[in-house]
Design a protein around this motif. Structure first.
Motif, PDB file in Angstrom:
ATOM      1  N   ILE A 101       0.835  -1.204   0.000  1.00 22.53           N
ATOM      2  CA  ILE A 101       0.000   0.000   0.000  1.00 22.53           C
ATOM      3  C   ILE A 101       0.870   1.255   0.000  1.00 22.53           C
ATOM      4  N   LYS A 102       1.918   1.239   0.809  1.00 19.87           N
ATOM      5  CA  LYS A 102       2.836   2.388   0.842  1.00 19.87           C
ATOM      6  C   LYS A 102       3.529   2.557  -0.510  1.00 19.87           C
ATOM      7  N   LYS A 103       3.909   1.448  -1.123  1.00 18.87           N
ATOM      8  CA  LYS A 103       4.575   1.488  -2.434  1.00 18.87           C
ATOM      9  C   LYS A 103       3.652   2.087  -3.501  1.00 18.87           C
ATOM     10  N   MET A 104       2.339   1.893  -3.330  1.00 15.47           N
ATOM     11  CA  MET A 104       1.359   2.441  -4.271  1.00 15.47           C
ATOM     12  C   MET A 104       1.095   3.928  -4.018  1.00 15.47           C
ATOM     13  N   GLY A 105       1.678   4.468  -2.950  1.00 14.87           N
ATOM     14  CA  GLY A 105       1.533   5.888  -2.664  1.00 14.87           C
ATOM     15  C   GLY A 105       0.444   6.243  -1.669  1.00 14.87           C
ATOM     16  N   TYR A 106      -0.184   5.242  -1.068  1.00 15.87           N
ATOM     17  CA  TYR A 106      -1.210   5.501  -0.065  1.00 15.87           C
ATOM     18  C   TYR A 106      -0.567   5.656   1.311  1.00 15.87           C
ATOM     19  N   ARG A 107      -1.270   6.361   2.189  1.00 15.71           N
ATOM     20  CA  ARG A 107      -0.791   6.572   3.556  1.00 15.71           C
ATOM     21  C   ARG A 107      -1.606   5.738   4.531  1.00 15.71           C
ATOM     22  N   ILE A 108      -0.908   5.172   5.502  1.00 11.22           N
ATOM     23  CA  ILE A 108      -1.539   4.386   6.569  1.00 11.22           C
ATOM     24  C   ILE A 108      -1.382   5.195   7.848  1.00 11.22           C
TER      25      ILE A 108
ATOM     26  N   ILE B 107      -5.931   4.431   4.349  1.00  4.43           N
ATOM     27  CA  ILE B 107      -6.441   3.073   4.580  1.00  4.43           C
ATOM     28  C   ILE B 107      -5.943   2.563   5.918  1.00  4.43           C
ATOM     29  N   SER B 108      -6.836   1.896   6.649  1.00  3.04           N
ATOM     30  CA  SER B 108      -6.492   1.289   7.935  1.00  3.04           C
ATOM     31  C   SER B 108      -6.163  -0.181   7.731  1.00  3.04           C
ATOM     32  N   ILE B 109      -5.193  -0.664   8.505  1.00  6.00           N
ATOM     33  CA  ILE B 109      -4.787  -2.068   8.432  1.00  6.00           C
ATOM     34  C   ILE B 109      -4.807  -2.647   9.844  1.00  6.00           C
ATOM     35  N   ILE B 110      -5.404  -3.846   9.968  1.00  4.31           N
ATOM     36  CA  ILE B 110      -5.403  -4.568  11.239  1.00  4.31           C
ATOM     37  C   ILE B 110      -4.865  -5.969  10.981  1.00  4.31           C
ATOM     38  N   GLY B 111      -3.999  -6.434  11.872  1.00  3.93           N
ATOM     39  CA  GLY B 111      -3.452  -7.777  11.775  1.00  3.93           C
ATOM     40  C   GLY B 111      -4.060  -8.698  12.819  1.00  3.93           C
TER      41      GLY B 111
ATOM     42  N   TRP C 187       7.165  -2.601  15.881  1.00  2.00           N
ATOM     43  CA  TRP C 187       8.279  -1.842  15.314  1.00  2.00           C
ATOM     44  C   TRP C 187       7.780  -0.514  14.755  1.00  2.00           C
ATOM     45  N   ALA C 188       8.612   0.496  14.846  1.00  2.00           N
ATOM     46  CA  ALA C 188       8.241   1.838  14.393  1.00  2.00           C
ATOM     47  C   ALA C 188       7.847   1.862  12.919  1.00  2.00           C
ATOM     48  N   SER C 189       8.426   0.998  12.108  1.00  2.00           N
ATOM     49  CA  SER C 189       8.111   0.992  10.674  1.00  2.00           C
ATOM     50  C   SER C 189       6.716   0.428  10.388  1.00  2.00           C
ATOM     51  N   TYR C 190       6.116  -0.262  11.357  1.00  2.00           N
ATOM     52  CA  TYR C 190       4.778  -0.824  11.161  1.00  2.00           C
ATOM     53  C   TYR C 190       3.760  -0.256  12.146  1.00  2.00           C
ATOM     54  N   GLU C 191       4.033  -0.290  13.435  1.00  4.43           N
ATOM     55  CA  GLU C 191       3.061   0.161  14.439  1.00  4.43           C
ATOM     56  C   GLU C 191       1.672  -0.372  14.124  1.00  4.43           C
ATOM     57  N   LEU C 192       1.594  -1.694  13.942  1.00  2.94           N
ATOM     58  CA  LEU C 192       0.378  -2.366  13.492  1.00  2.94           C
ATOM     59  C   LEU C 192      -0.617  -2.596  14.620  1.00  2.94           C
TER      60      LEU C 192
ATOM     61  N   VAL D 228      -4.543   2.262  12.292  1.00  5.79           N
ATOM     62  CA  VAL D 228      -5.991   2.429  12.116  1.00  5.79           C
ATOM     63  C   VAL D 228      -6.353   3.886  12.377  1.00  5.79           C
ATOM     64  N   ARG D 229      -7.093   4.454  11.442  1.00  6.72           N
ATOM     65  CA  ARG D 229      -7.529   5.849  11.572  1.00  6.72           C
ATOM     66  C   ARG D 229      -8.624   5.963  12.624  1.00  6.72           C
ATOM     67  N   ASP D 230      -8.567   7.005  13.417  1.00 10.85           N
ATOM     68  CA  ASP D 230      -9.605   7.291  14.408  1.00 10.85           C
ATOM     69  C   ASP D 230     -10.802   7.871  13.677  1.00 10.85           C
ATOM     70  N   ARG D 231     -11.857   7.100  13.541  1.00  9.45           N
ATOM     71  CA  ARG D 231     -13.032   7.549  12.782  1.00  9.45           C
ATOM     72  C   ARG D 231     -13.891   8.536  13.557  1.00  9.45           C
TER      73      ARG D 231
END
Length: 104
Positions: A25-32, A36-40, A49-54, A98-101
């Motif tokens: 998603i980041k490679k496509m130019g989108y911001r997390i 877009i929100s991502i949950i694992g 890790w700071a690079s993910y903060e998932l 995840v964005r705070d809605r």
């Protein structure tokens, strides 16, 4: 994402898949999480890790192992065709994917 721009969240089956999704998603130019929100699911160490903060779901792995061993040992002493179900409590680990809605 290109075929379905209305997608604003992805729940991945495990954290490793979420890392791949985040990287793509980041490679496509989108911001997390802004775009877009991502949950694992798993809460592996890399999730923090700071690079993910998932944001992810924490499974009670130690408790799962404990109950599995107990069930296996009990099953040695009896025979049953009935499945055994045991529910265990997990928890959401909130980080920055995840964005705070409620606030935007």
């Amino acid at each position: 994402m290109k075929d379905n721009p209305a997608v604003d969240s992805i729940f991945c089956a495990n954290d490793v898949s979420a890392f791949g999704a985040m990287d793509a998603i980041k490679k496509m130019g989108y911001r997390i999480p802004e775009d877009i929100s991502i949950i694992g699911f798993d809460n592996v160490k890399t999730s923090g890790w700071a690079s993910y903060e998932l944001t992810t779901w924490l499974q009670p792995v130690d408790e799962m192992v404990e109950h599995s061993i107990k069930l296996l040992l009990e099953e040695e002493n009896k025979s049953s065709d009935q499945p055994i179900m045991k529910g265990l409590q997990g928890s959401l680990v909130e980080r920055n994917s995840v964005r705070d809605r409620n606030n935007g």
